[in-house]
Design a protein around this motif. Sequence first.
Motif, PDB file in Angstrom:
ATOM      1  N   PHE A 104       0.830  -1.199   0.000  1.00 41.95           N
ATOM      2  CA  PHE A 104       0.000   0.000   0.000  1.00 41.95           C
ATOM      3  C   PHE A 104       0.865   1.249   0.000  1.00 41.95           C
ATOM      4  O   PHE A 104       0.598   2.199  -0.740  1.00 41.95           O
ATOM      5  CB  PHE A 104      -0.928  -0.001   1.214  1.00 41.95           C
ATOM      6  CG  PHE A 104      -1.716   1.267   1.352  1.00 41.95           C
ATOM      7  CD1 PHE A 104      -2.815   1.493   0.551  1.00 41.95           C
ATOM      8  CD2 PHE A 104      -1.342   2.235   2.266  1.00 41.95           C
ATOM      9  CE1 PHE A 104      -3.536   2.663   0.665  1.00 41.95           C
ATOM     10  CE2 PHE A 104      -2.054   3.404   2.388  1.00 41.95           C
ATOM     11  CZ  PHE A 104      -3.157   3.621   1.592  1.00 41.95           C
ATOM     12  N   GLU A 105       1.917   1.256   0.842  1.00 41.06           N
ATOM     13  CA  GLU A 105       2.818   2.410   0.886  1.00 41.06           C
ATOM     14  C   GLU A 105       3.506   2.630  -0.458  1.00 41.06           C
ATOM     15  O   GLU A 105       3.648   3.769  -0.909  1.00 41.06           O
ATOM     16  CB  GLU A 105       3.882   2.210   1.985  1.00 41.06           C
ATOM     17  CG  GLU A 105       3.338   2.247   3.394  1.00 41.06           C
ATOM     18  CD  GLU A 105       2.841   3.631   3.782  1.00 41.06           C
ATOM     19  OE1 GLU A 105       3.407   4.635   3.317  1.00 41.06           O
ATOM     20  OE2 GLU A 105       1.879   3.691   4.564  1.00 41.06           O
ATOM     21  N   ARG A 106       3.927   1.564  -1.083  1.00 43.84           N
ATOM     22  CA  ARG A 106       4.596   1.662  -2.373  1.00 43.84           C
ATOM     23  C   ARG A 106       3.631   2.220  -3.434  1.00 43.84           C
ATOM     24  O   ARG A 106       3.987   3.123  -4.205  1.00 43.84           O
ATOM     25  CB  ARG A 106       5.118   0.286  -2.782  1.00 43.84           C
ATOM     26  CG  ARG A 106       6.257   0.359  -3.754  1.00 43.84           C
ATOM     27  CD  ARG A 106       6.881  -0.983  -4.070  1.00 43.84           C
ATOM     28  NE  ARG A 106       7.085  -1.844  -2.903  1.00 43.84           N
ATOM     29  CZ  ARG A 106       6.601  -3.080  -2.779  1.00 43.84           C
ATOM     30  NH1 ARG A 106       5.896  -3.608  -3.748  1.00 43.84           N
ATOM     31  NH2 ARG A 106       6.828  -3.788  -1.702  1.00 43.84           N
ATOM     32  N   GLU A 107       2.410   1.723  -3.449  1.00 42.51           N
ATOM     33  CA  GLU A 107       1.424   2.205  -4.424  1.00 42.51           C
ATOM     34  C   GLU A 107       1.038   3.657  -4.131  1.00 42.51           C
ATOM     35  O   GLU A 107       0.817   4.440  -5.058  1.00 42.51           O
ATOM     36  CB  GLU A 107       0.182   1.307  -4.407  1.00 42.51           C
ATOM     37  CG  GLU A 107       0.421  -0.097  -4.915  1.00 42.51           C
ATOM     38  CD  GLU A 107       0.846  -0.116  -6.361  1.00 42.51           C
ATOM     39  OE1 GLU A 107       0.343   0.685  -7.170  1.00 42.51           O
ATOM     40  OE2 GLU A 107       1.718  -0.947  -6.694  1.00 42.51           O
ATOM     41  N   TRP A 108       0.949   4.014  -2.878  1.00 45.43           N
ATOM     42  CA  TRP A 108       0.603   5.389  -2.518  1.00 45.43           C
ATOM     43  C   TRP A 108       1.716   6.351  -2.963  1.00 45.43           C
ATOM     44  O   TRP A 108       1.429   7.466  -3.415  1.00 45.43           O
ATOM     45  CB  TRP A 108       0.397   5.474  -1.014  1.00 45.43           C
ATOM     46  CG  TRP A 108      -0.129   6.792  -0.552  1.00 45.43           C
ATOM     47  CD1 TRP A 108       0.578   7.766   0.064  1.00 45.43           C
ATOM     48  CD2 TRP A 108      -1.437   7.312  -0.721  1.00 45.43           C
ATOM     49  NE1 TRP A 108      -0.217   8.840   0.308  1.00 45.43           N
ATOM     50  CE2 TRP A 108      -1.465   8.576  -0.160  1.00 45.43           C
ATOM     51  CE3 TRP A 108      -2.594   6.789  -1.290  1.00 45.43           C
ATOM     52  CZ2 TRP A 108      -2.600   9.373  -0.149  1.00 45.43           C
ATOM     53  CZ3 TRP A 108      -3.736   7.573  -1.265  1.00 45.43           C
ATOM     54  CH2 TRP A 108      -3.725   8.856  -0.709  1.00 45.43           C
ATOM     55  N   GLN A 109       2.967   5.906  -2.828  1.00 44.74           N
ATOM     56  CA  GLN A 109       4.081   6.726  -3.297  1.00 44.74           C
ATOM     57  C   GLN A 109       4.006   6.921  -4.815  1.00 44.74           C
ATOM     58  O   GLN A 109       4.294   8.006  -5.315  1.00 44.74           O
ATOM     59  CB  GLN A 109       5.414   6.066  -2.909  1.00 44.74           C
ATOM     60  CG  GLN A 109       5.725   6.056  -1.437  1.00 44.74           C
ATOM     61  CD  GLN A 109       5.998   7.450  -0.897  1.00 44.74           C
ATOM     62  OE1 GLN A 109       6.407   8.332  -1.624  1.00 44.74           O
ATOM     63  NE2 GLN A 109       5.734   7.625   0.391  1.00 44.74           N
ATOM     64  N   LYS A 110       3.616   5.889  -5.528  1.00 45.31           N
ATOM     65  CA  LYS A 110       3.493   5.997  -6.988  1.00 45.31           C
ATOM     66  C   LYS A 110       2.382   6.942  -7.371  1.00 45.31           C
ATOM     67  O   LYS A 110       2.486   7.713  -8.350  1.00 45.31           O
ATOM     68  CB  LYS A 110       3.239   4.625  -7.603  1.00 45.31           C
ATOM     69  CG  LYS A 110       4.417   3.707  -7.589  1.00 45.31           C
ATOM     70  CD  LYS A 110       4.046   2.372  -8.208  1.00 45.31           C
ATOM     71  CE  LYS A 110       5.191   1.379  -8.093  1.00 45.31           C
ATOM     72  NZ  LYS A 110       4.797   0.059  -8.621  1.00 45.31           N
ATOM     73  N   LEU A 111       1.262   6.926  -6.644  1.00 48.91           N
ATOM     74  CA  LEU A 111       0.142   7.811  -6.958  1.00 48.91           C
ATOM     75  C   LEU A 111       0.456   9.269  -6.654  1.00 48.91           C
ATOM     76  O   LEU A 111      -0.049  10.165  -7.344  1.00 48.91           O
ATOM     77  CB  LEU A 111      -1.099   7.377  -6.161  1.00 48.91           C
ATOM     78  CG  LEU A 111      -1.778   6.094  -6.636  1.00 48.91           C
ATOM     79  CD1 LEU A 111      -2.899   5.723  -5.678  1.00 48.91           C
ATOM     80  CD2 LEU A 111      -2.318   6.254  -8.032  1.00 48.91           C
ATOM     81  N   ASN A 112       1.246   9.517  -5.647  1.00 48.46           N
ATOM     82  CA  ASN A 112       1.576  10.888  -5.265  1.00 48.46           C
ATOM     83  C   ASN A 112       2.638  11.524  -6.147  1.00 48.46           C
ATOM     84  O   ASN A 112       2.837  12.736  -6.100  1.00 48.46           O
ATOM     85  CB  ASN A 112       2.029  10.961  -3.807  1.00 48.46           C
ATOM     86  CG  ASN A 112       0.859  10.799  -2.860  1.00 48.46           C
ATOM     87  OD1 ASN A 112      -0.275  11.091  -3.225  1.00 48.46           O
ATOM     88  ND2 ASN A 112       1.135  10.340  -1.665  1.00 48.46           N
ATOM     89  N   LYS A 113       3.304  10.760  -6.993  1.00 50.51           N
ATOM     90  CA  LYS A 113       4.352  11.329  -7.868  1.00 50.51           C
ATOM     91  C   LYS A 113       3.799  12.062  -9.015  1.00 50.51           C
ATOM     92  O   LYS A 113       2.934  12.220  -9.582  1.00 50.51           O
ATOM     93  CB  LYS A 113       5.288  10.232  -8.369  1.00 50.51           C
ATOM     94  CG  LYS A 113       6.214   9.783  -7.299  1.00 50.51           C
ATOM     95  CD  LYS A 113       7.176   8.789  -7.888  1.00 50.51           C
ATOM     96  CE  LYS A 113       8.148   8.313  -6.821  1.00 50.51           C
ATOM     97  NZ  LYS A 113       9.090   7.357  -7.306  1.00 50.51           N
TER      98      LYS A 113
END
Length: 113
Positions: A104-113
């Motif tokens: 989830f953290e990894r996907e959230w980082q991708k969405l925030n970029k």
Amino acid sequence: MNKFWMTVIGIIAGIIALSNLGPIISLAFSGVIIYIGVHYYLRSSSTGAKIWWGFVAAVGAISAVSNVPAIIGVLAIAVLWYIYKKWNEKEVSTSVKNDPFTNFEREWQKLNK
């Protein structure tokens, strides 16, 4: 700790605990005598009764002091308990790929970029 050494230490601790079983039982009996003496000492109101129950508690304390080898037996039982807990302990695997929070953290980082 290796299961072999846990087994060896467990066998040695079991032998020590069994060899000190008599003093352990005597120490428990002495503890009961001390408890009874102190309990009735605190509840009694007359001086004679306080002296008697104080004497009973003192006899229990002297009996408990004479059972010092029981402490070694109690420590051996504690070692057996520790080995039992370690024996049944499961290995903790930290898998980064299957952890839902890390994903989830990894996907959230991708969405925030």
